[in-house]
Design a protein around this motif. Structure first.
Motif, PDB file in Angstrom:
ATOM      1  N   UNK A 121      42.313  45.849  44.450  1.00 41.13           N
ATOM      2  CA  UNK A 121      41.862  46.897  43.537  1.00 41.13           C
ATOM      3  C   UNK A 121      42.046  46.451  42.086  1.00 41.13           C
ATOM      4  N   UNK A 122      43.164  45.785  41.812  1.00 36.41           N
ATOM      5  CA  UNK A 122      43.381  45.269  40.463  1.00 36.41           C
ATOM      6  C   UNK A 122      42.317  44.254  40.081  1.00 36.41           C
ATOM      7  N   UNK A 123      41.978  43.379  41.032  1.00 41.58           N
ATOM      8  CA  UNK A 123      40.968  42.358  40.762  1.00 41.58           C
ATOM      9  C   UNK A 123      39.623  42.994  40.452  1.00 41.58           C
ATOM     10  N   UNK A 124      39.248  44.024  41.250  1.00 42.30           N
ATOM     11  CA  UNK A 124      37.968  44.690  40.975  1.00 42.30           C
ATOM     12  C   UNK A 124      38.012  45.487  39.681  1.00 42.30           C
ATOM     13  N   UNK A 132      34.628  36.898  38.038  1.00 43.47           N
ATOM     14  CA  UNK A 132      35.014  37.440  36.748  1.00 43.47           C
ATOM     15  C   UNK A 132      35.145  36.239  35.815  1.00 43.47           C
ATOM     16  N   UNK A 133      34.417  36.284  34.685  1.00 46.25           N
ATOM     17  CA  UNK A 133      34.470  35.140  33.773  1.00 46.25           C
ATOM     18  C   UNK A 133      35.832  35.071  33.100  1.00 46.25           C
ATOM     19  N   UNK A 134      36.360  33.859  32.993  1.00 53.16           N
ATOM     20  CA  UNK A 134      37.597  33.683  32.240  1.00 53.16           C
ATOM     21  C   UNK A 134      37.236  33.570  30.769  1.00 53.16           C
ATOM     22  N   UNK A 162      44.568  37.055  39.619  1.00 55.28           N
ATOM     23  CA  UNK A 162      43.874  36.244  40.620  1.00 55.28           C
ATOM     24  C   UNK A 162      42.409  36.019  40.264  1.00 55.28           C
ATOM     25  N   UNK A 163      41.830  36.926  39.456  1.00 54.53           N
ATOM     26  CA  UNK A 163      40.428  36.725  39.079  1.00 54.53           C
ATOM     27  C   UNK A 163      40.255  35.457  38.259  1.00 54.53           C
ATOM     28  N   UNK A 164      41.347  34.971  37.641  1.00 50.88           N
ATOM     29  CA  UNK A 164      41.254  33.748  36.850  1.00 50.88           C
ATOM     30  C   UNK A 164      41.168  32.507  37.726  1.00 50.88           C
TER      31      UNK A 164
END
Lengths: 330, 293
Positions: B44-47, B122-124, B209-211
């Motif tokens: 959920x945090x990632x989204x 997700x773009x860094x 984690x999206x990074x």
């Protein structure tokens, strides 16, 4: 109407399906762990996968059927000892965490390239490679047989022979569990579940009883794994965490610490599961906003919700007795 | 074998593990709740990061916005779970395990319905692209950022537990629930706040984690088991143990992975943990409590 009949026939078929028998057997094993002894084994799929590998690999290596069966049972025993030695003396939830990771480890090892030659990596083992010795045992004549609305081949993968063998094993396991749990040994097991210290005070080794229960349930799990892969193939990714939780659902649905709970739970579970899955695909359910490709996921969610509801509202399951879990409702 | 490179890889892995396990050290370690949906709170945090980026656009601003927002989203989900289900079943570890697994399945399906089954990226931000060169060694900036983030989270949590009235209440409830109640602490309220913080940390972990790669509905399932092992090995009741365990496991995994394969390394790490529990059943560091013994 015709479609409704088709769905019902499919669901009826599930009652006898080898997978239903496999889950029933695995749940009987889990029932020995949790229902009778109070052990939190959350890695039953690991036992099943190990049993399947033990059977498949030794058969491919040339072992006769009965030897392969023994190899699978030995693998289950070994796994139980390895898991039990360090964790049975610890708090109950440690066993839960360790078994859930150990089952994942088995799956990862199975699909790693390291043992590619034996396990076939992530692709697994083809059913045709290990089924021969089992299907040669069949004493049924070739051909097809129709019983009621159900029609299958007599021999082959998804056959009456496979069903006969699978359910015979289940009956055998029920008999063993019934005899054991009404013996003095079984009473000690229930004592361990109810009050470890009291059992210790009576001079019994709680650790040793827990270990024996873990082994017995694990061997049943390994046998269940064989039944599960006999009609199909050994695919490590199909035997992961989800499978473990399904076994739990099956056991809790029927009723923990009851003799027939796991069997009833498994039949009911797969009957309803098939109705839901096949039903959602028919035209009758077109008004539902669920695309066909999501049906299996939605059905999976329903399993999760069912599990939640059972645990919250009826932890004793269908057959169980809430007041006294120790009272085996037969 | 380049020891420094492996050291960094291990620390980096350890920091990811630590972020995933830090919240669990509160909810599992301190409260004894086996929350299988913790991984889904990470998801959920990632989204959240994905949605924020869709709204804000600029990658740098959105990352900085997503971190606190991820904390709130994860925390609120946790609060909801605690208030509706978990508070009925404290000290019933198996029941919480099964129920939260059901919740995890539902959350995964919700994510699949809302965001679609395929992974999204997700773009860094630009200031995190590329690597820092130190002594001929290229250290990716994203990895350094996660290391720093983990450190900040640990320090903030430690300070909150040690130096605030809330932290005192949490520690009091962990050590002796009845005595804390008798001293006028509402253990219900404290449980809720503890669960909020623990689940919020999962949200932050998800944003981090999206990074590292693309994210999908099953993101959390990859981390949940490892995170539990970290907490078990680290010992209950103290952050120190979790930090040491995460670092040690990360390093061990990295070095073993170098000399064998990833899955063999995982097996060896697992065996090491089980052997270690045999020696120290209570984990690395533990407080003496009556409630969790």
């Amino acid at each position: 109407m015709e479609e409704l009949l088709r769905v019902l026939t499919l669901a009826l078929g599930e009652l006898l399906a080898p997978a239903t028998a496999a889950y029933a057997l695995a749940a009987i094993g889990l029932n020995v762990h949790f229902g009778y002894t109070g052990l939190l084994n959350v890695g039953q799929a690991g036992f099943m996968l190990l049993g399947a590998y033990g059977f498949g690999i030794s058969t491919i290596a040339g072992a006769p059927f009965w030897l392969a069966l023994l190899v699978a049972m030995a693998a289950g025993t070994l796994f139980a000892v390895v898991l039990g030695l360090p964790t049975l003396k610890l708090r109950g939830d440690y066993l839960a965490i360790v078994t859930i990771s150990a089952a994942e480890i088995i799956r990862m090892l199975g699909r790693s390239t390291l043992f590619d030659a034996q396990t076939g990596g992530s692709a697994g083992l083809r059913g045709g490679d290990y089924k021969g010795s089992f299907q040669d045992l069949s004493f049924l004549p070739d051909g097809r047989t129709m019983i009621g609305p159900l029609e299958y081949l007599n021999n082959g993968s998804d056959s009456w022979w496979t069903r006969l063998f699978a359910w015979s094993l289940v009956v055998l396991a029920l008999l063993v569990v019934w005899l054991l749990t009404r013996s003095p040994w079984g009473r000690v097991l229930k004592g361990v579940r109810e009050d470890e210290d009291a059992v210790r005070a009576l001079g019994k080794s709680v650790y040793s009883y827990k270990m024996q229960a873990l082994i017995l349930g694990g061997v049943l799990g390994a046998l269940a794994g064989i039944i599960y892969v006999l009609p199909g193939a050994i695919a490590p990714d199909a035997m992961g965490r989800t499978m473990t939780f399904w076994v739990w659902t099956v056991m809790l649905l029927g009723g923990a610490a009851t003799l027939f709970g796991p069997v009833l739970g498994s039949m009911l579970f797969f009957f309803v599961y098939m109705i839901v899955r096949a039903g959602m695909r028919t035209d009758l359910m077109e008004f539902l906003p669920i695309p066909a490709k999501n049906v299996d996921h939605v059905a999976g969610v329903l399993v999760g919700v069912t599990l939640m509801l059972i645990v919250i509202f009826r932890p004793q399951g269908i057959l169980g007795n809430k007041k006294e879990l120790a009272l085996d409702a037969r | 074998m380049d020891i420094i490179a492996q050291l960094f890889a291990g620390l980096s892995l350890g920091s990811v593990l630590l972020l995933a396990a830090l919240g669990l050290s509160l909810t599992f370690g301190q409260m004894g709740v086996i929350n299988m949906a913790h991984g889904e709170f990470m998801m959920a945090g990632a989204y959240t990061a994905f949605v924020v980026q869709g709204v804000v656009g600029d990658a740098g601003v959105s990352l900085l916005l997503a971190l606190p927002l991820g904390f709130v989203v994860g925390g609120l989900l946790g609060l909801l779970l605690e208030a509706t289900l978990i508070h009925r079943m404290y000290r019933r570890p198996l029941d919480t395990l099964l129920v939260t697994w059901g919740v995890a399945l539902v959350l995964q399906q919700v994510a699949r319905d809302v965001f679609g089954a395929p992974n999204v990226d997700v773009r860094a931000p630009a200031w995190l692209s590329g690597a820092v060169e130190i002594g001929g060694l290229a250290l990716p900036r994203t990895r350094l950022f996660i290391l720093a983030l983990a450190a900040v989270c640990v320090v903030a949590l430690a300070l909150a537990l040690r130096a605030t009235p809330l932290g005192r209440r949490i520690r009091a409830v962990v050590q002796n629930r009845d005595l804390a109640e008798a001293s006028g602490i509402s253990s219900r309220a404290t449980d809720r706040v503890t669960f909020f913080i623990g689940s919020g940390l999962a949200g932050i972990a998800g944003v981090a984690l999206t990074l590292l790669g693309s994210i999908g509905p099953t993101l959390g399932t990859n981390y949940i088991v490892d995170a539990f092992l970290v907490v078990v090995a680290g010992g209950i009741g103290q952050i120190k143990g979790t930090v040491i365990a995460a670092t040690a496991l990360g390093l061990m995994q990295a070095f073993l992975e170098y000399s064998t394969t990833a899955s063999v390394a995982k097996v060896l790490v697992f065996v090491a943990i089980v052997a270690f529990l045999q020696l120290r059943p209570q984990g690395l560091v533990s407080v003496r409590t009556r409630s969790l013994a």
